[in-house]
Design a protein around this motif. Sequence first.
Motif, PDB file in Angstrom:
ATOM      1  N   THR A 159     -20.828 -52.918 -90.202  1.00  0.00           N
ATOM      2  CA  THR A 159     -20.069 -53.832 -89.356  1.00  0.00           C
ATOM      3  C   THR A 159     -18.596 -53.471 -89.497  1.00  0.00           C
ATOM      4  N   GLN A 160     -17.978 -53.160 -88.378  1.00  0.00           N
ATOM      5  CA  GLN A 160     -16.583 -52.712 -88.468  1.00  0.00           C
ATOM      6  C   GLN A 160     -15.778 -53.324 -87.319  1.00  0.00           C
ATOM      7  N   VAL A 161     -15.434 -54.647 -87.474  1.00  0.00           N
ATOM      8  CA  VAL A 161     -15.663 -55.505 -88.629  1.00  0.00           C
ATOM      9  C   VAL A 161     -16.219 -56.838 -88.162  1.00  0.00           C
ATOM     10  N   LEU A 162     -16.787 -57.601 -89.149  1.00  0.00           N
ATOM     11  CA  LEU A 162     -17.040 -59.019 -88.954  1.00  0.00           C
ATOM     12  C   LEU A 162     -15.766 -59.787 -89.286  1.00  0.00           C
ATOM     13  N   VAL A 163     -15.506 -60.849 -88.539  1.00  0.00           N
ATOM     14  CA  VAL A 163     -14.351 -61.699 -88.821  1.00  0.00           C
ATOM     15  C   VAL A 163     -14.795 -62.801 -89.773  1.00  0.00           C
ATOM     16  N   LEU A 164     -14.238 -62.806 -90.966  1.00  0.00           N
ATOM     17  CA  LEU A 164     -14.694 -63.721 -92.011  1.00  0.00           C
ATOM     18  C   LEU A 164     -14.565 -65.182 -91.606  1.00  0.00           C
ATOM     19  N   GLY A 165     -13.497 -65.530 -90.925  1.00  0.00           N
ATOM     20  CA  GLY A 165     -13.250 -66.921 -90.594  1.00  0.00           C
ATOM     21  C   GLY A 165     -14.224 -67.522 -89.603  1.00  0.00           C
ATOM     22  N   TYR A 166     -15.031 -66.702 -88.949  1.00  0.00           N
ATOM     23  CA  TYR A 166     -15.995 -67.207 -87.966  1.00  0.00           C
ATOM     24  C   TYR A 166     -17.303 -67.651 -88.607  1.00  0.00           C
ATOM     25  N   HIS A 167     -17.478 -67.414 -89.919  1.00  0.00           N
ATOM     26  CA  HIS A 167     -18.773 -67.630 -90.548  1.00  0.00           C
ATOM     27  C   HIS A 167     -18.614 -68.277 -91.925  1.00  0.00           C
ATOM     28  N   HIS A 168     -19.568 -69.099 -92.304  1.00  0.00           N
ATOM     29  CA  HIS A 168     -19.683 -69.517 -93.695  1.00  0.00           C
ATOM     30  C   HIS A 168     -20.228 -68.336 -94.497  1.00  0.00           C
ATOM     31  N   PRO A 169     -19.753 -68.104 -95.715  1.00  0.00           N
ATOM     32  CA  PRO A 169     -20.250 -66.972 -96.506  1.00  0.00           C
ATOM     33  C   PRO A 169     -21.770 -66.947 -96.657  1.00  0.00           C
ATOM     34  N   LEU A 170     -22.404 -68.116 -96.786  1.00  0.00           N
ATOM     35  CA  LEU A 170     -23.863 -68.118 -96.925  1.00  0.00           C
ATOM     36  C   LEU A 170     -24.552 -67.732 -95.633  1.00  0.00           C
ATOM     37  N   GLU A 171     -23.910 -67.985 -94.502  1.00  0.00           N
ATOM     38  CA  GLU A 171     -24.462 -67.526 -93.229  1.00  0.00           C
ATOM     39  C   GLU A 171     -24.492 -66.005 -93.187  1.00  0.00           C
ATOM     40  N   ILE A 172     -23.389 -65.379 -93.612  1.00  0.00           N
ATOM     41  CA  ILE A 172     -23.363 -63.912 -93.661  1.00  0.00           C
ATOM     42  C   ILE A 172     -24.374 -63.397 -94.668  1.00  0.00           C
ATOM     43  N   ALA A 173     -24.423 -64.037 -95.838  1.00  0.00           N
ATOM     44  CA  ALA A 173     -25.355 -63.592 -96.887  1.00  0.00           C
ATOM     45  C   ALA A 173     -26.791 -63.648 -96.399  1.00  0.00           C
ATOM     46  N   LYS A 174     -27.155 -64.691 -95.669  1.00  0.00           N
ATOM     47  CA  LYS A 174     -28.526 -64.833 -95.198  1.00  0.00           C
ATOM     48  C   LYS A 174     -28.833 -63.854 -94.066  1.00  0.00           C
ATOM     49  N   ARG A 175     -27.993 -63.860 -93.036  1.00  0.00           N
ATOM     50  CA  ARG A 175     -28.285 -63.050 -91.851  1.00  0.00           C
ATOM     51  C   ARG A 175     -28.198 -61.563 -92.151  1.00  0.00           C
ATOM     52  N   TYR A 176     -27.115 -61.165 -92.817  1.00  0.00           N
ATOM     53  CA  TYR A 176     -26.942 -59.735 -93.084  1.00  0.00           C
ATOM     54  C   TYR A 176     -27.696 -59.303 -94.342  1.00  0.00           C
ATOM     55  N   GLY A 177     -27.982 -60.232 -95.240  1.00  0.00           N
ATOM     56  CA  GLY A 177     -28.893 -59.902 -96.333  1.00  0.00           C
ATOM     57  C   GLY A 177     -30.284 -59.581 -95.803  1.00  0.00           C
ATOM     58  N   THR A 178     -30.710 -60.302 -94.772  1.00  0.00           N
ATOM     59  CA  THR A 178     -31.986 -59.993 -94.134  1.00  0.00           C
ATOM     60  C   THR A 178     -31.943 -58.615 -93.488  1.00  0.00           C
ATOM     61  N   LEU A 179     -30.819 -58.283 -92.834  1.00  0.00           N
ATOM     62  CA  LEU A 179     -30.672 -56.941 -92.266  1.00  0.00           C
ATOM     63  C   LEU A 179     -30.757 -55.877 -93.355  1.00  0.00           C
ATOM     64  N   ASP A 180     -30.138 -56.127 -94.503  1.00  0.00           N
ATOM     65  CA  ASP A 180     -30.217 -55.166 -95.603  1.00  0.00           C
ATOM     66  C   ASP A 180     -31.672 -54.981 -96.042  1.00  0.00           C
ATOM     67  N   LEU A 181     -32.414 -56.080 -96.071  1.00  0.00           N
ATOM     68  CA  LEU A 181     -33.820 -56.010 -96.446  1.00  0.00           C
ATOM     69  C   LEU A 181     -34.618 -55.191 -95.443  1.00  0.00           C
ATOM     70  N   VAL A 182     -34.517 -55.512 -94.162  1.00  0.00           N
ATOM     71  CA  VAL A 182     -35.368 -54.840 -93.172  1.00  0.00           C
ATOM     72  C   VAL A 182     -34.950 -53.388 -92.958  1.00  0.00           C
ATOM     73  N   SER A 183     -33.697 -53.047 -93.300  1.00  0.00           N
ATOM     74  CA  SER A 183     -33.247 -51.664 -93.139  1.00  0.00           C
ATOM     75  C   SER A 183     -33.464 -50.830 -94.396  1.00  0.00           C
ATOM     76  N   GLY A 184     -33.982 -51.437 -95.453  1.00  0.00           N
ATOM     77  CA  GLY A 184     -34.191 -50.709 -96.692  1.00  0.00           C
ATOM     78  C   GLY A 184     -32.920 -50.475 -97.480  1.00  0.00           C
ATOM     79  N   GLY A 185     -31.981 -51.426 -97.413  1.00  0.00           N
ATOM     80  CA  GLY A 185     -30.763 -51.319 -98.217  1.00  0.00           C
ATOM     81  C   GLY A 185     -29.708 -50.427 -97.623  1.00  0.00           C
ATOM     82  N   ARG A 186     -29.499 -50.513 -96.298  1.00  0.00           N
ATOM     83  CA  ARG A 186     -28.545 -49.617 -95.630  1.00  0.00           C
ATOM     84  C   ARG A 186     -27.313 -50.338 -95.086  1.00  0.00           C
ATOM     85  N   LEU A 187     -27.131 -51.578 -95.451  1.00  0.00           N
ATOM     86  CA  LEU A 187     -26.013 -52.360 -94.928  1.00  0.00           C
ATOM     87  C   LEU A 187     -24.698 -52.006 -95.617  1.00  0.00           C
ATOM     88  N   ILE A 188     -23.644 -51.854 -94.820  1.00  0.00           N
ATOM     89  CA  ILE A 188     -22.264 -51.883 -95.294  1.00  0.00           C
ATOM     90  C   ILE A 188     -21.569 -52.976 -94.502  1.00  0.00           C
TER      91      ILE A 188
END
Length: 301
Positions: free
Chosen positions: A85-114
């Motif tokens: 992601t280049q870039v996500l705007v931090l102020g638009y999201h609660h940190p746990l929202e990012i952790a959940k949504r993009y943590g799921t992306l990291d899971l389904v991609s096999g650990g390829r998230l930056i």
Amino acid sequence: MHIGISSPIVIAHPSMCADWERDAGIAELARIAETADRLGFHHLTCSEHVAVPVDIAAERGGTYWDPLATFGFLAARTSAIRLTTQVLVLGYHHPLEIAKRYGTLDLVSGGRLILGLGVGSLREEFELLGAEFAERGARADDALAALRAALSGDRPEYHGRYYDFGNMLVRPNAVQPRVPLWIGGRTRRSLRRAIEFGDGWVPFGLTLTELRSMLGTVELPAGFELILSAGERLDPIGAPDRTAQALDRLRAAGTTIASVGLTATGAAGYCDQLAALRTLAAELGCTFDDRPGLPPPDTPA
């Protein structure tokens, strides 16, 4: 120096978007992503804007594909290239929202998230989303600390100035023990923020003189990434010497990961350019990831 791809199609920026990209869709993007993955490029990018005022879109562009939906699709079409992601705007999201949504992306991609993250500057968009604009820098610092506490565990706990949580389950979560956080910006504060909270800095709109001046005032941690753009779309087939010079300038500036775009008149031509760039950059000593069954560098895409 690794080389990643500043993805075409997903942003229609007036100064960079080619005509063919405006009519291209997911099939063309997937073809380019698959080729970049097969050739061992480091990453793909996708940025975030929810809504851009019409008059500002004339300058910044108005087309921004959603990173989560885009990368969710590309994760299934690729195997190793990183999704940035280049870039996500931090102020638009609660940190746990990012952790959940993009943590799921990291899971389904096999650990390829930056996670590329920024403070944001478009006041109208903040106001539209009901996000706090005036204290966005302080909020971003708190959000980064909260994200680091939340991304890779299912029982995150954090107690900060703006964000406070504990005794909560967040499943699934990122599978990487430490998801790389790249901080975007063009100020000394963004560089300090990247050193304090992140794993890399993605500056933009700075001359090499300004960049060297800023970097000369800090000590970068071991393993810290400096991600720079060539500032122009490269043409390794039509202008290989100019492309080589651009890559040499990036490396001389201390770049550890370059993020480049390429000239083309369509997806097929873009893939040919990727193959040519890999050959040229490999000859210059740039680093590419090994892929099973990877063809020789001079094999056309």
